[in-house]
Design a protein around this motif. Structure first.
Motif, PDB file in Angstrom:
ATOM      1  N   UNK A   1     -32.453 -99.149 -58.348  1.00  0.00           N
ATOM      2  CA  UNK A   1     -31.274 -98.678 -58.237  1.00  0.00           C
ATOM      3  C   UNK A   1     -31.576 -97.482 -57.391  1.00  0.00           C
ATOM      4  N   UNK A   2     -30.700 -97.276 -56.542  1.00  0.00           N
ATOM      5  CA  UNK A   2     -30.806 -96.167 -55.289  1.00  0.00           C
ATOM      6  C   UNK A   2     -30.390 -94.903 -56.072  1.00  0.00           C
ATOM      7  N   UNK A   3     -30.858 -93.664 -55.221  1.00  0.00           N
ATOM      8  CA  UNK A   3     -30.573 -92.503 -55.731  1.00  0.00           C
ATOM      9  C   UNK A   3     -29.079 -92.253 -55.828  1.00  0.00           C
ATOM     10  N   UNK A   4     -28.339 -92.446 -54.816  1.00  0.00           N
ATOM     11  CA  UNK A   4     -26.755 -92.377 -54.854  1.00  0.00           C
ATOM     12  C   UNK A   4     -26.282 -92.989 -56.178  1.00  0.00           C
ATOM     13  N   UNK A   5     -26.555 -94.230 -56.394  1.00  0.00           N
ATOM     14  CA  UNK A   5     -26.090 -95.161 -57.697  1.00  0.00           C
ATOM     15  C   UNK A   5     -26.298 -94.193 -59.005  1.00  0.00           C
ATOM     16  N   UNK A   6     -27.661 -93.754 -58.879  1.00  0.00           N
ATOM     17  CA  UNK A   6     -27.889 -92.914 -59.938  1.00  0.00           C
ATOM     18  C   UNK A   6     -27.199 -91.473 -60.158  1.00  0.00           C
ATOM     19  N   UNK A   7     -26.925 -90.907 -59.050  1.00  0.00           N
ATOM     20  CA  UNK A   7     -26.173 -89.907 -58.993  1.00  0.00           C
ATOM     21  C   UNK A   7     -24.790 -89.996 -59.416  1.00  0.00           C
ATOM     22  N   UNK A   8     -23.937 -91.214 -58.893  1.00  0.00           N
ATOM     23  CA  UNK A   8     -22.806 -91.513 -59.119  1.00  0.00           C
ATOM     24  C   UNK A   8     -22.436 -91.929 -60.764  1.00  0.00           C
ATOM     25  N   UNK A   9     -23.436 -92.602 -61.220  1.00  0.00           N
ATOM     26  CA  UNK A   9     -23.433 -92.913 -62.622  1.00  0.00           C
ATOM     27  C   UNK A   9     -23.646 -91.710 -63.526  1.00  0.00           C
ATOM     28  N   UNK A  10     -24.488 -90.713 -62.991  1.00  0.00           N
ATOM     29  CA  UNK A  10     -24.526 -89.315 -63.823  1.00  0.00           C
ATOM     30  C   UNK A  10     -23.436 -88.753 -63.853  1.00  0.00           C
ATOM     31  N   UNK A  11     -22.583 -88.639 -62.655  1.00  0.00           N
ATOM     32  CA  UNK A  11     -21.566 -87.700 -62.747  1.00  0.00           C
ATOM     33  C   UNK A  11     -20.147 -88.355 -63.398  1.00  0.00           C
ATOM     34  N   UNK A  12     -20.197 -89.829 -63.614  1.00  0.00           N
ATOM     35  CA  UNK A  12     -19.019 -90.668 -64.436  1.00  0.00           C
ATOM     36  C   UNK A  12     -19.627 -90.478 -65.830  1.00  0.00           C
ATOM     37  N   UNK A  13     -20.894 -90.438 -66.146  1.00  0.00           N
ATOM     38  CA  UNK A  13     -20.934 -90.146 -67.508  1.00  0.00           C
ATOM     39  C   UNK A  13     -20.777 -88.605 -68.051  1.00  0.00           C
ATOM     40  N   UNK A  14     -21.232 -87.520 -67.318  1.00  0.00           N
ATOM     41  CA  UNK A  14     -20.739 -86.440 -67.467  1.00  0.00           C
ATOM     42  C   UNK A  14     -19.304 -86.175 -67.786  1.00  0.00           C
ATOM     43  N   UNK A  15     -18.304 -86.698 -66.711  1.00  0.00           N
ATOM     44  CA  UNK A  15     -17.058 -86.835 -66.628  1.00  0.00           C
ATOM     45  C   UNK A  15     -16.288 -87.524 -67.844  1.00  0.00           C
ATOM     46  N   UNK A  16     -16.817 -88.391 -68.431  1.00  0.00           N
ATOM     47  CA  UNK A  16     -16.544 -89.358 -69.495  1.00  0.00           C
ATOM     48  C   UNK A  16     -16.759 -88.474 -70.792  1.00  0.00           C
ATOM     49  N   UNK A  17     -17.887 -87.918 -70.851  1.00  0.00           N
ATOM     50  CA  UNK A  17     -18.214 -87.197 -71.940  1.00  0.00           C
ATOM     51  C   UNK A  17     -17.410 -85.926 -72.098  1.00  0.00           C
ATOM     52  N   UNK A  18     -16.932 -85.362 -71.019  1.00  0.00           N
ATOM     53  CA  UNK A  18     -16.075 -84.423 -70.972  1.00  0.00           C
ATOM     54  C   UNK A  18     -14.700 -84.727 -71.456  1.00  0.00           C
ATOM     55  N   UNK A  19     -14.350 -85.634 -71.097  1.00  0.00           N
ATOM     56  CA  UNK A  19     -12.765 -86.238 -71.427  1.00  0.00           C
ATOM     57  C   UNK A  19     -12.917 -86.577 -72.930  1.00  0.00           C
ATOM     58  N   UNK A  20     -13.911 -87.258 -73.197  1.00  0.00           N
ATOM     59  CA  UNK A  20     -13.945 -87.973 -74.699  1.00  0.00           C
ATOM     60  C   UNK A  20     -13.965 -86.773 -75.678  1.00  0.00           C
ATOM     61  N   UNK A  21     -14.864 -85.771 -75.227  1.00  0.00           N
ATOM     62  CA  UNK A  21     -15.006 -84.624 -76.133  1.00  0.00           C
ATOM     63  C   UNK A  21     -13.576 -83.632 -76.250  1.00  0.00           C
TER      64      UNK A  21
END
Length: 105
Positions: A1-21
């Motif tokens: 997995x390249x760095x862009x995909x890892x960064x994109x997944x991390x951003x989505x994870x953070x946004x998802x955690x904020x929304x769910x919380x």
């Protein structure tokens, strides 16, 4: 997995955690935070923030959906590194060569 995909997944994870919380905090009564959320709910920026986060996540998930539907799996190649360079042979070439060898017998 390249760095862009890892960064994109991390951003989505953070946004998802904020929304769910935020959604969880709106549903349950948390002693010190519920008073803040009650004040925030009546602010104009609160609705725009929730809508913008939802729109951002919707766009990202639509991209994921379209990528999942229309992407093709990577071609299977055999790569051999020699002293003179790199040799790449596709799976189709290996299969056709093996079939011609079997047919000759």
């Amino acid at each position: 997995m390249n760095n862009f995909n890892r960064f994109l997944i991390a951003i989505i994870g953070i946004a998802g955690l904020i929304c769910s919380s935020m959604l969880a905090l709106m549903v349950y009564r948390v002693p010190h935070l519920s008073n803040w959320l009650e004040k925030w709910r009546h602010q104009e920026w609160f609705y725009y923030t929730i809508l913008s986060i939802s729109a951002f996540l919707a766009v990202i998930f639509i991209i994921f959906l379209l990528t999942g539907i229309f992407s093709r799996p990577p071609k299977k190649n055999l790569a051999i590194v020699t002293g003179e360079g790199k040799i790449t042979i596709s799976k189709a070439t290996i299969e056709s060569t093996a079939l011609r060898a079997i047919r000759s017998f």
